[in-house]
Design a protein around this motif. Structure first.
Motif, mmCIF file in Angstrom:
data_model
loop_
_atom_site.group_PDB
_atom_site.id
_atom_site.type_symbol
_atom_site.label_atom_id
_atom_site.label_comp_id
_atom_site.label_asym_id
_atom_site.label_seq_id
_atom_site.Cartn_x
_atom_site.Cartn_y
_atom_site.Cartn_z
ATOM 1 N N ALA A 96 0.814 -1.098 -0.098
ATOM 2 C CA ALA A 96 -0.054 -0.044 -0.072
ATOM 3 C C ALA A 96 0.731 1.292 -0.016
ATOM 4 O O ALA A 96 1.999 1.520 0.573
ATOM 5 C CB ALA A 96 -0.952 0.016 1.136
ATOM 6 N N SER A 97 0.483 2.243 -0.516
ATOM 7 C CA SER A 97 1.119 3.643 -0.530
ATOM 8 C C SER A 97 0.014 4.829 -0.571
ATOM 9 O O SER A 97 -1.188 4.356 -0.999
ATOM 10 C CB SER A 97 2.075 3.894 -1.932
ATOM 11 O OG SER A 97 1.258 3.772 -2.979
ATOM 12 N N PHE A 110 -2.624 1.107 -4.562
ATOM 13 C CA PHE A 110 -1.726 -0.349 -4.390
ATOM 14 C C PHE A 110 -0.625 -0.261 -5.358
ATOM 15 O O PHE A 110 -0.730 0.021 -6.601
ATOM 16 C CB PHE A 110 -2.494 -1.703 -4.553
ATOM 17 C CG PHE A 110 -3.580 -1.611 -3.625
ATOM 18 C CD1 PHE A 110 -3.408 -1.748 -2.125
ATOM 19 C CD2 PHE A 110 -4.892 -1.771 -4.236
ATOM 20 C CE1 PHE A 110 -4.551 -1.863 -1.397
ATOM 21 C CE2 PHE A 110 -5.947 -1.995 -3.438
ATOM 22 C CZ PHE A 110 -5.841 -1.713 -1.900
ATOM 23 N N ASP A 111 0.728 -0.403 -4.761
ATOM 24 C CA ASP A 111 1.836 -0.291 -5.630
ATOM 25 C C ASP A 111 1.956 -1.518 -6.119
ATOM 26 O O ASP A 111 2.326 -1.649 -7.453
ATOM 27 C CB ASP A 111 3.129 0.085 -4.853
ATOM 28 C CG ASP A 111 3.220 1.555 -4.717
ATOM 29 O OD1 ASP A 111 2.566 2.331 -5.516
ATOM 30 O OD2 ASP A 111 3.912 1.925 -3.938
ATOM 31 N N GLY A 209 -6.129 17.037 10.893
ATOM 32 C CA GLY A 209 -7.354 15.909 10.147
ATOM 33 C C GLY A 209 -7.150 16.166 8.679
ATOM 34 O O GLY A 209 -7.572 15.012 8.026
ATOM 35 N N LYS A 210 -6.625 17.002 8.076
ATOM 36 C CA LYS A 210 -6.666 17.087 6.469
ATOM 37 C C LYS A 210 -5.512 16.115 5.932
ATOM 38 O O LYS A 210 -5.352 15.617 4.722
ATOM 39 C CB LYS A 210 -6.153 18.508 6.228
ATOM 40 C CG LYS A 210 -7.498 19.486 6.316
ATOM 41 C CD LYS A 210 -7.152 20.956 5.936
ATOM 42 C CE LYS A 210 -8.190 21.772 6.033
ATOM 43 N NZ LYS A 210 -7.727 23.509 5.667
ATOM 44 N N ASN A 211 -4.714 15.855 6.883
ATOM 45 C CA ASN A 211 -3.751 14.777 6.493
ATOM 46 C C ASN A 211 -3.872 13.348 7.134
ATOM 47 O O ASN A 211 -3.065 12.663 7.246
ATOM 48 C CB ASN A 211 -2.136 15.299 7.288
ATOM 49 C CG ASN A 211 -1.666 16.450 6.340
ATOM 50 O OD1 ASN A 211 -1.825 16.425 5.124
ATOM 51 N ND2 ASN A 211 -1.376 17.294 7.299
ATOM 52 N N PHE A 212 -5.371 13.094 7.428
ATOM 53 C CA PHE A 212 -5.499 11.855 8.108
ATOM 54 C C PHE A 212 -6.759 11.161 7.084
ATOM 55 O O PHE A 212 -7.667 11.899 6.576
ATOM 56 C CB PHE A 212 -6.368 12.246 9.285
ATOM 57 C CG PHE A 212 -6.796 10.705 10.075
ATOM 58 C CD1 PHE A 212 -6.063 9.891 10.546
ATOM 59 C CD2 PHE A 212 -8.184 10.739 9.978
ATOM 60 C CE1 PHE A 212 -6.562 8.642 11.163
ATOM 61 C CE2 PHE A 212 -8.645 9.611 10.572
ATOM 62 C CZ PHE A 212 -7.896 8.630 11.097
ATOM 63 N N LYS A 213 -6.485 9.922 7.083
ATOM 64 C CA LYS A 213 -7.609 9.004 6.287
ATOM 65 C C LYS A 213 -7.688 7.739 6.624
ATOM 66 O O LYS A 213 -6.645 7.231 6.847
ATOM 67 C CB LYS A 213 -7.161 9.222 4.850
ATOM 68 C CG LYS A 213 -8.309 8.476 3.689
ATOM 69 C CD LYS A 213 -7.905 8.580 2.224
ATOM 70 C CE LYS A 213 -8.994 8.065 1.360
ATOM 71 N NZ LYS A 213 -10.005 8.977 1.399
ATOM 72 N N VAL A 214 -8.839 7.125 6.767
ATOM 73 C CA VAL A 214 -9.244 5.795 7.419
ATOM 74 C C VAL A 214 -9.089 5.044 5.962
ATOM 75 O O VAL A 214 -9.916 5.216 4.980
ATOM 76 C CB VAL A 214 -10.516 5.446 7.900
ATOM 77 C CG1 VAL A 214 -10.697 4.128 8.467
ATOM 78 C CG2 VAL A 214 -10.445 6.471 9.261
ATOM 79 N N MET A 215 -8.281 3.928 5.750
ATOM 80 C CA MET A 215 -8.252 2.833 4.712
ATOM 81 C C MET A 215 -9.164 2.000 4.769
ATOM 82 O O MET A 215 -9.942 1.701 4.018
ATOM 83 C CB MET A 215 -6.921 2.280 4.743
ATOM 84 C CG MET A 215 -5.588 3.160 4.197
ATOM 85 S SD MET A 215 -4.123 2.226 4.658
ATOM 86 C CE MET A 215 -4.353 0.435 3.842
#
Length: 223
Positions: A96-97, A110-111, A209-215
């Motif tokens: 993952a990237s 996905f790489d 939070g702008k640099n946060f994400k739930v995969m």
């Protein structure tokens, strides 16, 4: 060797208890014990058990050597043979990237696909996932030990990105992908908690939070 003998020898070599193997593949201990005692001779979970025990799934299932197959049919880490491929749903093991756009948009991709792991269709149905929404990543580091160890394979549900308090998620924060237990706070912030006490909690606020994400949410692990 019989199936029960192959199971017992493999489990002892892997230094795992029956309960640990059963938990890793999502079955009850009595169900696994029935296989190792010889009471049951077949199970759709055998390829998953083989992965947990670190042995070839075709050998564990049939007792035959995997060398009888052409090397082009081998997919790391699981051999996808004609005999087995139609019995299971094959889920990608991926690298993952993350990529950031203008600081507000974070895209996950996905790489590389490094192989596939077989799951019985009932496993995916019970967890409301498909081969498209479930992916498997490799854990790095010991921040979630002893539940998730360095090098463990972790299955995530990409469709479950809404945070449920106390569940474990694969997330992205400030340039780093990680697996953490996530807690909701009364002020709307999120706490990213490590099970290993030597690691401090990380807090996600409106500011960062702008640099946060739930995969996605963790739904399976093996290692």
């Amino acid at each position: 060797m019989s199936l029960r003998e192959r199971l017992k020898e493999s489990r002892r070599n892997a230094k795992k208890t029956q309960a640990e193997v059963a938990e890793a593949v999502g079955i009850t201990q009595p169900a696994y014990q029935a296989l190792e005692s010889g009471k049951n001779q077949k199970s759709a979970y055998l390829p998953m058990i083989a992965n947990v025990l670190g042995v070839d799934p075709y050998w564990l299932t049939t007792g035959n050597s995997p060398e009888s197959f052409d090397s082009s049919e081998i997919t790391d880490p699981i051999a996808v043979t004609d005999e087995l491929k139609d019995q299971f749903v094959w889920v990608d093991v991926v690298e993952a990237s993350f990529s950031c756009g203008n600081g507000e948009s974070i895209e996950f991709h996905f790489d590389a696909i490094n192989g596939k792991i077989p799951f019985p269709p009932t496993f995916l149905k019970d967890r409301n996932v498909t081969e498209q929404t479930m992916k498997i990543i490799k854990a790095k580091g010991d921040s979630m030990a002893d539940f998730i160890k360095d090098g463990d394979l972790v299955g995530i549900n990409l469709s479950q990105t809404d945070v449920i308090d106390g569940e474990i998620y694969a997330v992205y924060l400030a340039g780093e992908g990680m697996i953490k237990q996530v807690f909701k706070e009364a002020d709307g912030s999120l706490v990213l908690h490590s099970l290993n006490e030597k690691y401090r909690d990380k807090v996600v606020t409106e500011e960062n939070g702008k640099n946060f994400k739930v995969m996605g949410r963790q739904i399976w692990r093996a290692g």
